[in-house]
Design a protein around this motif. Sequence first.
Motif, PDB file in Angstrom:
ATOM      1  N   ALA A 213       0.910  -0.801   0.224  1.00 58.37           N
ATOM      2  CA  ALA A 213       0.361   0.084   0.013  1.00 58.37           C
ATOM      3  C   ALA A 213       0.876   1.371  -0.437  1.00 58.37           C
TER       4      ALA A 213
ATOM      5  N   VAL B 236       0.636   5.168  -0.748  1.00 56.90           N
ATOM      6  CA  VAL B 236      -0.690   5.983   0.914  1.00 56.90           C
ATOM      7  C   VAL B 236       0.477   6.171   1.829  1.00 56.90           C
TER       8      VAL B 236
ATOM      9  N   ALA C 163      -0.889   3.498   6.155  1.00 56.06           N
ATOM     10  CA  ALA C 163      -1.694   2.635   6.139  1.00 56.06           C
ATOM     11  C   ALA C 163      -1.931   1.692   7.101  1.00 56.06           C
TER      12      ALA C 163
ATOM     13  N   ARG D 150      -7.525  -2.604   9.222  1.00 54.33           N
ATOM     14  CA  ARG D 150      -8.780  -2.299   8.758  1.00 54.33           C
ATOM     15  C   ARG D 150      -9.537  -2.908  10.026  1.00 54.33           C
TER      16      ARG D 150
ATOM     17  N   ARG E 107     -13.537  11.915   8.785  1.00 54.51           N
ATOM     18  CA  ARG E 107     -12.899  10.446   8.460  1.00 54.51           C
ATOM     19  C   ARG E 107     -14.081   9.631   9.098  1.00 54.51           C
TER      20      ARG E 107
ATOM     21  N   ASP F 291     -15.110   7.780   7.487  1.00 54.99           N
ATOM     22  CA  ASP F 291     -15.284   5.801   6.658  1.00 54.99           C
ATOM     23  C   ASP F 291     -14.330   5.149   7.703  1.00 54.99           C
ATOM     24  N   LEU F 292     -13.327   5.239   8.677  1.00 61.23           N
ATOM     25  CA  LEU F 292     -12.073   5.023   9.282  1.00 61.23           C
ATOM     26  C   LEU F 292     -12.017   3.740  10.474  1.00 61.23           C
TER      27      LEU F 292
ATOM     28  N   LYS G 218      -2.100  10.728   2.991  1.00 62.79           N
ATOM     29  CA  LYS G 218      -3.439   9.692   2.356  1.00 62.79           C
ATOM     30  C   LYS G 218      -3.231   8.859   3.894  1.00 62.79           C
TER      31      LYS G 218
ATOM     32  N   GLU H 117      -4.761   5.571   4.680  1.00 55.65           N
ATOM     33  CA  GLU H 117      -5.900   4.192   4.686  1.00 55.65           C
ATOM     34  C   GLU H 117      -6.196   2.784   5.231  1.00 55.65           C
TER      35      GLU H 117
ATOM     36  N   VAL I 159      -5.952  -0.548   4.758  1.00 58.47           N
ATOM     37  CA  VAL I 159      -5.939  -0.842   3.179  1.00 58.47           C
ATOM     38  C   VAL I 159      -5.569  -2.582   4.048  1.00 58.47           C
TER      39      VAL I 159
END
Length: 254
Positions: A111, A116, A119, A122, A148, A150-151, A192, A194, A196
């Motif tokens: 990633a 990214v 990284a 998840r 954020r 979404d995290l 960035k 994310e 991953v």
Amino acid sequence: MKAKKLIHNANRPKVSVIIPVMNERKTIRRVMARAAKIHPQVEIIVVANGSTDGTARIARAAGARVLVYPKPLGHDVGRSIGAKAAKGDILLFLDGDIPIASADLIPFIKAVEDGVDVALNRYAGPVHRTQVHSVILAKHALNIAMGRSDLRGVSMTTVPHALSRSALRTIGADILSVPPCAQVRAVANGLKVEAVHHVNVGSTNPRKRKRVNGKDPLEFLILGDHAEAIHKLLTMKGPRANRIDKIRRREWLV
């Protein structure tokens, strides 16, 4: 019998694996063996703080670069120290008591190679319960405050996670000792960040077996880290973290 070295190509590393440890002699070699397979050019930095059980000796015999501190440094301080010593373009952070399969570590390296900056694992923790752990709630709350959502509960508190060298320059190594603050700085600086790959460290975390009177001994420390992170966010972004106040006319109250 002389211990076999696991690391052979650490002179010009592409990836630096940072592992803070304190009395992890039972697991450190397994953690290292799996980390050694993630890239042809890897260095492993073990930050042994307060260890008295031979962990440092085992790690050194296996080829790690070992930084020894006689007394405990405090939770996550080893991450900062290891990051300052790292030579690689990619930094991967692990814990010395949680062996993770190489196949579950490589996605974090890939990633970062693909652009990214930070990284993350998840893994967001179990939320479908009547009573959700306070640390999980704090992680969700911080991500929502940062914009954020979404995290969800994904966090730099959780291993494994990886940083690019440029991300480290942006956020600084010192702040890694308070992972939620590092996450705030990363997001605030437009890096960035994310989620991953999913690694279920919740079911394998030895802290679950080290509870005192049914309590997680690190719960309040981690909650304090998140409170500090929210304070940092509000300091950087203002008292509402750049969120609108809608129709409230607060000036009428004075």
